[in-house]
Design a protein around this motif. Structure first.
Motif, PDB file in Angstrom:
ATOM      1  N   ASP A  27     -23.889  23.621  33.465  1.00 17.86           N
ATOM      2  CA  ASP A  27     -24.606  22.414  33.092  1.00 17.86           C
ATOM      3  C   ASP A  27     -23.927  21.173  33.671  1.00 17.86           C
ATOM      4  O   ASP A  27     -23.490  20.275  32.940  1.00 17.86           O
ATOM      5  CB  ASP A  27     -24.670  22.310  31.563  1.00 17.86           C
ATOM      6  N   ARG A  86     -30.196  32.531  30.984  1.00 15.50           N
ATOM      7  CA  ARG A  86     -30.991  31.312  31.122  1.00 15.50           C
ATOM      8  C   ARG A  86     -30.888  30.749  32.540  1.00 15.50           C
ATOM      9  O   ARG A  86     -31.875  30.337  33.143  1.00 15.50           O
ATOM     10  CB  ARG A  86     -30.499  30.285  30.086  1.00 15.50           C
ATOM     11  N   ARG A  96     -26.358  32.311  28.291  1.00 24.45           N
ATOM     12  CA  ARG A  96     -26.335  31.264  29.308  1.00 24.45           C
ATOM     13  C   ARG A  96     -26.598  31.822  30.707  1.00 24.45           C
ATOM     14  O   ARG A  96     -27.347  31.236  31.482  1.00 24.45           O
ATOM     15  CB  ARG A  96     -24.973  30.564  29.300  1.00 24.45           C
ATOM     16  N   ARG A 141     -30.760  16.704  28.018  1.00 25.08           N
ATOM     17  CA  ARG A 141     -31.706  17.252  28.981  1.00 25.08           C
ATOM     18  C   ARG A 141     -31.325  18.653  29.423  1.00 25.08           C
ATOM     19  O   ARG A 141     -31.982  19.241  30.273  1.00 25.08           O
ATOM     20  CB  ARG A 141     -31.785  16.339  30.203  1.00 25.08           C
ATOM     21  N   SER A 142     -30.250  19.157  28.867  1.00 23.71           N
ATOM     22  CA  SER A 142     -29.776  20.466  29.296  1.00 23.71           C
ATOM     23  C   SER A 142     -30.720  21.568  28.853  1.00 23.71           C
ATOM     24  O   SER A 142     -31.326  21.493  27.786  1.00 23.71           O
ATOM     25  CB  SER A 142     -28.396  20.707  28.701  1.00 23.71           C
ATOM     26  N   ILE A 143     -30.844  22.589  29.676  1.00 23.55           N
ATOM     27  CA  ILE A 143     -31.688  23.714  29.274  1.00 23.55           C
ATOM     28  C   ILE A 143     -30.926  24.668  28.359  1.00 23.55           C
ATOM     29  O   ILE A 143     -31.460  25.672  27.916  1.00 23.55           O
ATOM     30  CB  ILE A 143     -32.227  24.499  30.489  1.00 23.55           C
ATOM     31  N   TYR A 144     -29.670  24.352  28.093  1.00 24.17           N
ATOM     32  CA  TYR A 144     -28.871  25.249  27.255  1.00 24.17           C
ATOM     33  C   TYR A 144     -28.754  24.748  25.829  1.00 24.17           C
ATOM     34  O   TYR A 144     -28.098  25.372  25.012  1.00 24.17           O
ATOM     35  CB  TYR A 144     -27.457  25.402  27.825  1.00 24.17           C
ATOM     36  N   ASP A 185     -30.488  24.587  23.077  1.00 24.00           N
ATOM     37  CA  ASP A 185     -30.791  25.459  21.941  1.00 24.00           C
ATOM     38  C   ASP A 185     -29.787  26.599  21.830  1.00 24.00           C
ATOM     39  O   ASP A 185     -29.457  27.051  20.741  1.00 24.00           O
ATOM     40  CB  ASP A 185     -32.211  26.015  22.069  1.00 24.00           C
ATOM     41  N   ALA A 245     -22.789   8.823  29.141  1.00 25.08           N
ATOM     42  CA  ALA A 245     -23.479   9.580  30.183  1.00 25.08           C
ATOM     43  C   ALA A 245     -23.565  11.047  29.795  1.00 25.08           C
ATOM     44  O   ALA A 245     -24.565  11.714  30.054  1.00 25.08           O
ATOM     45  CB  ALA A 245     -22.736   9.439  31.505  1.00 25.08           C
ATOM     46  N   GLN A 246     -22.542  11.510  29.124  1.00 19.77           N
ATOM     47  CA  GLN A 246     -22.498  12.906  28.713  1.00 19.77           C
ATOM     48  C   GLN A 246     -23.618  13.246  27.734  1.00 19.77           C
ATOM     49  O   GLN A 246     -24.293  14.248  27.885  1.00 19.77           O
ATOM     50  CB  GLN A 246     -21.146  13.215  28.065  1.00 19.77           C
ATOM     51  N   GLU A 282     -35.726  18.729  35.842  1.00 24.85           N
ATOM     52  CA  GLU A 282     -35.552  19.267  34.494  1.00 24.85           C
ATOM     53  C   GLU A 282     -34.134  19.121  33.975  1.00 24.85           C
ATOM     54  O   GLU A 282     -33.917  18.997  32.778  1.00 24.85           O
ATOM     55  CB  GLU A 282     -35.968  20.743  34.470  1.00 24.85           C
ATOM     56  N   PHE A 283     -33.167  19.180  34.865  1.00 21.76           N
ATOM     57  CA  PHE A 283     -31.778  19.068  34.439  1.00 21.76           C
ATOM     58  C   PHE A 283     -31.317  17.627  34.386  1.00 21.76           C
ATOM     59  O   PHE A 283     -30.277  17.324  33.806  1.00 21.76           O
ATOM     60  CB  PHE A 283     -30.865  19.820  35.423  1.00 21.76           C
ATOM     61  N   GLU A 319     -27.317   8.288  38.430  1.00 26.63           N
ATOM     62  CA  GLU A 319     -27.758   9.391  37.575  1.00 26.63           C
ATOM     63  C   GLU A 319     -29.164   9.818  37.933  1.00 26.63           C
ATOM     64  O   GLU A 319     -30.067   8.990  38.044  1.00 26.63           O
ATOM     65  CB  GLU A 319     -27.715   8.952  36.115  1.00 26.63           C
ATOM     66  N   GLU A 340     -26.429  11.765  27.238  1.00 26.12           N
ATOM     67  CA  GLU A 340     -27.725  11.714  27.874  1.00 26.12           C
ATOM     68  C   GLU A 340     -27.984  13.007  28.647  1.00 26.12           C
ATOM     69  O   GLU A 340     -29.076  13.550  28.602  1.00 26.12           O
ATOM     70  CB  GLU A 340     -27.732  10.525  28.830  1.00 26.12           C
ATOM     71  N   GLN A 341     -26.934  13.490  29.304  1.00 30.70           N
ATOM     72  CA  GLN A 341     -27.074  14.709  30.074  1.00 30.70           C
ATOM     73  C   GLN A 341     -27.394  15.899  29.188  1.00 30.70           C
ATOM     74  O   GLN A 341     -28.334  16.624  29.433  1.00 30.70           O
ATOM     75  CB  GLN A 341     -25.766  15.008  30.827  1.00 30.70           C
ATOM     76  N   SER A 342     -26.602  16.046  28.119  1.00 32.60           N
ATOM     77  CA  SER A 342     -26.746  17.263  27.334  1.00 32.60           C
ATOM     78  C   SER A 342     -28.111  17.313  26.648  1.00 32.60           C
ATOM     79  O   SER A 342     -28.626  18.386  26.390  1.00 32.60           O
ATOM     80  CB  SER A 342     -25.624  17.360  26.308  1.00 32.60           C
TER      81      SER A 342
END
Lengths: 326, 364
Positions: free
Chosen positions: B182, B144, B141, A9-12, A14, A2-3, B213-214, B51, A5-7
């Motif tokens: 995050d 952002r 961060r 999609r993270s906006i962080y 890059d 699950a982790q 988006e997240f 999820e 998959e999440q990361s």
């Protein structure tokens, strides 16, 4: 899984890959923010004329205390002349300020001490007692209040019962007993004042932190994983700090008054000169009935000036911490 | 259903608060006279958060929705029951696992005027979670996160204090603080109810983007059903610390089954004077959460009261035969074949608590 998959999609993403050197200089920033806050508070504080005058007064006394050896014309505890029987009562020197033909600006005491020099050196004792006692009462009170208010429950109960116990003790009699037991030393007076005076600060700070700790910003820090100490130091302390300063500035005035009172009833340090011991000596030698007003009026004025200044500064600061008073 | 993996599972969560009676009462209690009173804020709640889904928790004031939300982010230690995150029961988790959970569970509070420390700048507020968890690239961060929260240009807000910001901006800062770690899921407790109506749309669309988006899961707590309908994939309706109806939002809004849900949806105003409908108005107040009534908690206010079975048997939240959502009500037949009448004892105790029969006539 699950982790991952999440990361993805993270906006962080890059940021974490590339990394960046563009960090804000924390110390510089903290310093700048502190300076801005202080300047703002200073501006608000000196806005009022009475506060400005009080600050000048306190600053003046501080200068006097620092440069006492240069200002004083004589040693404060050195007899200027000897009488016949060793004890001189009526052999005053009149103040040269009033036109008397002596070298003593404010005359001498019945014991033959120069009053002006005693007054100058007395400033040191007053400020020492005031500042040290105020710093420690405000410091201990704030720490106890924060811990009691934050942890609550048994910790709170235990600490507040100590405070209740201290509240049950009358200030002056207790200080008299403590000084009598520990010996008449200036530091013992300070210690006795600290032991008894942190109680009120502790109570007020406790009630403040009790309400602060239920506020959502503390909850938010808890959710983010902040520990107890982090919350106390970053969220509670900065918000009770104005109250601490307020109680500190009132504490200066209270401590000076208490020291004068204790010295006046004869429990002062015989080896240091303070305004209180001057008053006590003038009473012991019945200066009032001999009309030697220059002995007891100057220390009285000094005590009054310093204490009133302390209260006025505290009062001015109160208006900053509690805008409703304005 | 959607078939997505469950991120978080809540299993029989209970949170009871001891009623504070002062030290004399607690002294008496320690000498054995009487049990302490408890407020049953949350009394056995189970659901799962999948999820990327938005789950709405709705109900009247005092129904326990905020307590549930706070328990989800571990602001409360549950009295009973558990939360299972990432196959890990939180009651058995080690400190390191709790720390990891803290990184992934965030909360947005109702009042933006209270949720930001007045003595911290925007930058420090948003950076604080990063400092707690020792996460690098702090400045980038924070920037952002603020940009995501549409506080532009971000640098402009770094050194501002909360009192220099408007309510909407503050709530955006609070959202940026929640997002900066995050997280996997966020509990949003009435995030727009304290904002001006004009600002709500902006903050709501921000929350919407957050899930898109997240890929965040959000538990959205509100009493505003029209807002929840707009925001949520699934809804759970709470009453007196229990979930009475749970299912896909459309199902619940279009076709409510529990009498309480029906009354709630009926109370939502319709902006068309021409629309007439049968009003089901709720009578009375939420019941006593200290002395919980026997049987169904809604029985005293229920328009469909069907007698002793409501008085004596607590209706379980279960799948029913006739529709998709789960309902906790004896009116409908259980899909699993559970028969509440079997549990009825026929004991006379029903008479004591059966005052519901006075306000609503029994029809059996």
């Amino acid at each position: 899984m699950a982790q991952e998959e999440q990361s993805s999609r993270s906006i962080y993403t890059d940021l974490d890959d590339g990394g960046s050197d563009e960090e804000i200089d924390k110390w510089q920033r903290t310093f700048r923010l502190w300076r801005e806050t202080l300047r703002e508070h200073w501006g608000m504080l000196t806005d009022e004329l009475s506060v400005k005058l009080s600050m000048l007064t306190v600053a003046g006394f501080m200068l006097i205390a620092i440069f006492a050896p240069f200002i004083a014309t004589h040693q404060p505890l050195q007899r200027q002349y000897q009488g016949e029987a060793g004890i001189i009562i009526e052999d005053w020197a009149e103040p040269s300020l009033l036109g008397a033909d002596t070298e003593y600006l404010l005359g001498t005491t019945a014991e033959g001490f120069d009053i002006f020099s005693q007054l100058i050196y007395g400033t040191r004792a007053a400020l020492l007692v005031g500042l040290v006692a105020a710093i420690f009462t405000a410091g201990i009170g704030t720490l106890v209040g924060l811990v009691a208010g934050y942890y609550g429950g048994k910790v709170d109960d235990a600490l507040m019962r100590i405070v209740d116990f201290l509240y049950g003790m009358p200030l002056l009699p207790t200080v008299i007993v403590l000084v009598a037991v520990l010996g008449p030393d200036l530091w013992n007076i300070i210690l006795a004042l600290i032991v008894l005076q942190w109680r009120s600060t502790a109570r007020v700070i406790r009630s403040q932190s009790l309400s602060l700790r239920e506020r959502p910003f503390v909850k938010a820090a808890e959710v983010a994983g902040a520990g107890d100490w982090h919350i106390i130091s970053r969220h509670l302390a900065p918000n009770v700090l104005p109250m601490t300063f307020l109680y500190g500035s009132f504490g200066i005035a209270w401590a000076i008054l208490a020291e004068a009172g204790i010295s006046f009833i004869g429990l002062g340090d015989p080896n240091t000169v303070s305004w209180g011991t001057m008053l006590q000596a003038s009473r012991a030698y019945s200066a009032l009935s001999f009309g030697a007003w220059w002995w007891f009026v100057p220390p009285g004025i000094c005590i009054g000036l310093l204490v009133i200044s302390g209260f006025l500064i505290g009062r001015g600061y109160e208006e900053i911490t509690n805008p409703k008073l304005q | 259903m959607s078939g997505k993996e469950a991120l978080l599972e809540v299993d029989g969560l209970k949170k009871h608060f001891k009623v504070n009676q002062g030290w004399i009462a607690s002294l008496m209690e320690s000498f054995g006279s009487g049990e302490p009173d408890y407020v049953h804020a949350v009394d056995g709640v189970s659901f799962e958060l999948r999820e990327g889904e938005t789950l709405g928790l709705a109900g009247e004031s005092g129904c326990g929705k905020t307590t549930t939300g706070m328990s989800l982010v571990k602001l409360h230690e549950p009295t009973a029951g558990d939360i299972i995150y990432d196959d890990q029961r939180l009651s058995e988790a080690t400190d390191a696992e709790i720390k990891k959970f803290r990184q992934n569970a965030q909360m947005i509070f109702q009042d933006p005027f209270e949720s930001l420390n007045p003595r911290m700048t925007v930058y420090d507020t948003v950076a604080e979670p990063l400092r707690i968890h020792d996460i690098p690239n702090e400045t980038a961060r924070v920037q952002r996160a603020l940009e995501f929260a549409e506080l532009l240009p971000a640098e402009h807000y770094f050194d501002q204090y909360p009192h220099e910001l408007s309510g909407g901006q503050r709530q955006r800062v609070a959202i940026a603080r929640a997002l900066v770690l995050d997280p996997d899921f966020i509990v949003a407790d009435e995030p727009v109810s304290m904002l001006d109506v004009s600002l709500r749309a902006g903050v709501l669309s921000l929350l919407d983007r957050m899930t898109d988006e997240f890929g965040l899961s959000v538990v959205y707590i509100s009493h505003d059903l029209s807002l929840l309908r707009h925001m949520c994939d699934r809804l759970a309706i709470m009453y007196m610390g229990k979930i009475v109806e749970k299912g896909p939002t459309d199902q619940i809004i279009e076709n409510p089954q529990h009498p309480y849900t029906q009354a709630l949806i009926n109370a939502v105003p319709v902006p068309d004077p021409g629309v007439g409908r049968d009003r089901v108005e709720l009578q009375g107040e939420v019941g006593d959460v200290i002395d919980i009534p026997t049987g169904c908690r809604f029985k005293n206010r229920c328009s469909e009261y069907i007698g002793d079975v409501c008085d004596q048997v607590v209706p379980p939240l279960e799948q029913k035969t006739e529709f998709e959502q789960d309902v906790a009500c004896h009116l409908y037949e259980s899909a699993a074949g559970y028969d509440p009448y079997e549990e009825m004892s026929g004991s006379p105790s029903a008479a004591e608590t059966g005052d519901g029969a006075e306000s609503t006539p029994a029809d059996d």
